[in-house]
Design an enzyme around this catalytic site. Structure first.
Site, PDB file in Angstrom:
ATOM      1  CE  LYS A 111       3.567 -38.393  -8.291  1.00 15.36           C
ATOM      2  NZ  LYS A 111       2.962 -37.051  -8.394  1.00 15.36           N
ATOM      3  CG  LEU A 136       6.401 -29.543  -8.584  1.00 11.93           C
ATOM      4  CD1 LEU A 136       6.724 -30.799  -9.378  1.00 11.93           C
ATOM      5  CD2 LEU A 136       6.606 -28.304  -9.439  1.00 11.93           C
ATOM      6  N   GLY A 137       2.677 -29.210  -5.778  1.00 16.91           N
ATOM      7  CA  GLY A 137       1.263 -29.391  -5.499  1.00 16.91           C
ATOM      8  C   GLY A 137       1.046 -30.118  -4.192  1.00 16.91           C
ATOM      9  CB  THR A 158       3.845 -33.294  -5.954  1.00 20.75           C
ATOM     10  OG1 THR A 158       2.849 -34.300  -5.798  1.00 20.75           O
ATOM     11  CG2 THR A 158       4.762 -33.685  -7.104  1.00 20.75           C
ATOM     12  N   GLY A 163      -4.962 -34.445  -0.454  1.00 15.44           N
ATOM     13  CA  GLY A 163      -5.270 -35.168   0.762  1.00 15.44           C
ATOM     14  C   GLY A 163      -4.314 -36.302   1.040  1.00 15.44           C
ATOM     15  CG  PHE A 164      -2.208 -37.930  -2.299  1.00 18.13           C
ATOM     16  CD1 PHE A 164      -0.871 -37.870  -2.658  1.00 18.13           C
ATOM     17  CD2 PHE A 164      -3.132 -37.247  -3.070  1.00 18.13           C
ATOM     18  CE1 PHE A 164      -0.463 -37.136  -3.766  1.00 18.13           C
ATOM     19  CE2 PHE A 164      -2.726 -36.515  -4.178  1.00 18.13           C
ATOM     20  CZ  PHE A 164      -1.395 -36.465  -4.526  1.00 18.13           C
ATOM     21  N   GLY A 165      -0.855 -36.166   0.268  1.00 22.01           N
ATOM     22  CA  GLY A 165       0.513 -35.731   0.502  1.00 22.01           C
ATOM     23  C   GLY A 165       0.893 -34.564  -0.385  1.00 22.01           C
ATOM     24  CG  ASP A 225      -6.999 -38.699 -10.085  1.00 25.41           C
ATOM     25  OD1 ASP A 225      -8.132 -38.282 -10.396  1.00 25.41           O
ATOM     26  OD2 ASP A 225      -6.232 -38.073  -9.333  1.00 25.41           O
TER      27      ASP A 225
END
Length: 586
Positions: free
Chosen positions: A44, A16-17, A24, A20-22, A140
């Site tokens: 996630k 899905l996406g 999904t 920078g953090f990982g 966010d």
């Protein structure tokens, strides 16, 4: 990762996406039980810090526990189903929200109305109030993290930032966790958050920026800033002073001049008088929610609760509804009150103050109080138009007036409604036109025909369609292929026509002189209503304006005409409504 089964339970089926953090992913579960169909969830995957320690793991568990509690206690926050601590990654297993994010509604160059922006603020502030009461900062807020859920049209707040912070942290020289990057999105983050010190009012700032993006049709990066680094936006929006002042306070650079949290902001909004802008000025629209039908207003708010087995549009202040099986058709007013109780086996809409109903196998008419004013004595009936209604007796059609008297005796094989003083009738397989005393004024000569609209009527001769005037003269030659009846009629000066084999059977639009004004380029085209027309390109529907420009991109599975600023569309099997900017209001 596609196809990978995590913990023998969650099968990853789609990415899905990523950030920078990982990453999904969309997954199906449970893989270890014989359940069909499988349920969907969101996974996630968060990369662990380069120097993880026990504190990092414990912090992840603590933040996961917060997400678990938020999702369990508020329906507009995704539920956390599970969390996993694998060798190199953390995993969150969350509820899948079937919907779309607000970047599909907040689009560049298409500003929202003030009422729509107020509704957005109201909806998100209500959710944020709950979040802030738990002393949680989202970190966010932006269109991508606001999901419009298809099942109830509510906005769902996704992708909290605290978990992201853990995956981008490291251990400093003193052995403590330190954040290596600010969590949030540039343009939506206030200064204090960019410096690594987010506050509850940081979320208020981000929501204010989101609202201004909707109001101006411009992303924050395209708006100039003042010497104090505050957004300059009022010249780019049509906005009342009240809403402008409210948004300005949301986005003050100085945190002490901002609303301190969502509760303070929503209280200010509720007492500002701005909510009065939400009062609907259109009739409610029918919508299916679950297995029942109810009605929404122009902002998408449910104003008549789902309770009907079927519901139709309002006509002359009343809407036909169905409750139960036989003898179950009645009428409601725009407050949802049953003003004519369900008692008819079948019924029609109100036209010119009367509606046809079926009683004991025969058709008659009632008035808006439910009183039977024309006794049921006809085999079939249709609605009134220009004072007359079509009725069928012993296999032939004629016309009655509002007293129920036959004014044109049943003599025709088929008939149409009166429009512009004439009605099409079929005699011996040919179509012509009569006036209101039943006199043939255009002799039966056409293979098919339709009613007059804007002075012209669509007729068929030898498998081709053209247009006649009220004298019966062919003013636009029969040259077009089978039409999308009744969308081939003229509306707002234009008519949709099928240009035939020469143009690969594509549809375009002609004016009343027969000139092509919008080139054939659409697989299917509907008539214009309120300045826009639904068109199909490939297998999706969108809308064009009267110069042929696509103003709402083709992304719907079906589309209806606009009425009072709204159009009913389908996304998959979901009934939705859009406004004339293409924004989903439900």
């Amino acid at each position: 990762m596609i196809g990978y089964i995590l913990r023998q339970r969650y099968k990853i089926i789609q990415k899905l996406g990523a950030g920078g953090f990982g990453e999904t992913y969309l997954a199906e579960y449970p893989q270890d039980l014989p359940v069909t169909p499988k349920y969907k969830c969101v996974i996630k995957r968060l990369s662990k810090p380069q120097t993880p320690d026990i504190d990092t793991v414990e912090r992840f568990k603590k933040e996961a526990a917060i997400l678990f509690t938020l999702g369990k206690e508020h329906l507009q926050i995704p539920q956390l189903y599970d969390f996993l601590d694998e060798y190199k990654e953390f995993y969150l297993i969350q509820e899948y929200i079937d919907g779309h994010d607000l970047s599909n509604e907040i689009t560049s160059g298409k500003p929202w109305s003030e009422a729509d922006v107020i509704q957005l603020l109201q909806d998100i502030l209500e959710v944020l109030t709950f979040v802030h009461e738990q002393n949680v900062i989202h970190r966010d807020i932006k269109p991508l993290n606001l999901m419009r859920r298809y099942s109830d049209n509510k906005l769902v707040l996704i992708d909290f930032g605290a978990i992201k912070e853990i995956s981008t942290s490291g251990i400093n020289s003193q052995g403590k966790i330190s954040t290596t990057m600010a969590i949030g999105t540039r343009g939506y983050m206030p200064n204090e958050q960019w410096e690594g010190h987010p506050l509850l009012c940081s979320d208020i700032y981000a929501l204010g920026v989101t609202a201004i993006e909707a109001l101006t049709g411009l992303p924050p990066q395209q708006l100039p800033k003042s010497k104090t680094l505050e957004l300059i936006w009022r010249d780019y929006a049509q906005v009342s002073d009240g809403l402008a002042d409210f948004l300005t306070k949301m986005m003050r650079r100085d945190v002490h001049q901002r609303y301190k949290d969502a509760n303070e902001a929503i209280q200010a909004l509720n007492h500002s008088g701005l909510k009065l802008a939400l009062s609907p000025d259109t009739l409610p629209k029918p919508i299916k929610i679950g297995e029942k039908y109810g009605y929404i207003n122009k902002t998408g708010k449910v104003v008549i609760q789902p309770q009907f087995d079927k519901a139709w549009q309002f006509y002359q202040g009343l809407a036909l509804v169905k409750i139960g099986s036989e003898f179950s058709y009645g009428y409601v007013n725009n407050n949802g009150e049953l003003v004519i109780s369900p008692q008819f086996k079948f019924a029609g809409h109100f036209y010119e103050g009367l509606a046809e109903v079926w009683i004991a196998g025969k058709c008659g008419y009632i008035d808006k109080s439910g009183q039977l004013v024309i006794s049921p004595k006809f085999d079939e009936t249709l609605g009134f138009s220009e004072g007359l209604a079509e009725v069928k007796i012993s296999g032939k059609w004629g016309y009655i007036d509002k007293s129920g008297e036959l004014v044109i005796s049943p003599q025709f094989d088929q008939t149409g409604k009166f429009s512009e003083g004439l009605a099409e009738v079929q005699i011996n397989n040919k179509w012509g036109y009569i006036d209101k005393i039943g006199q043939l004024v255009i002799s039966p000569q056409f293979d098919d025909s339709w009613g007059f609209c804007e002075g012209l009527a669509l007729v068929k001769i030898n498998d081709k369609w053209g247009y006649i005037n009220r004298l019966g003269q062919l003013v636009i030659q029969t040259q077009f292929e089978e039409q999308n009846i009744p969308h081939g009629n003229f509306s707002e000066g234009l008519a949709a026509v099928n240009m035939g084999e020469k143009f690969n059977y594509m549809h375009g639009y002609i004016d009343k002189n027969g000139r092509v004004v919008i080139e054939p380029q659409f697989d299917v085209a509907f008539k214009f209503s309120e300045g826009l027309a639904a068109v199909m390109i490939g297998d999706k529907w969108g809308y064009i304006d009267k110069i042929g420009e696509l103003v709402i991109q083709p992304k719907f599975d079906s589309a209806d005409d606009f009425s009072e600023g709204l159009a009913n569309v389908k996304v998959g099997q979901q009934d939705r409504y859009i406004n004339k900017m293409g924004i989903f209001i439900y």
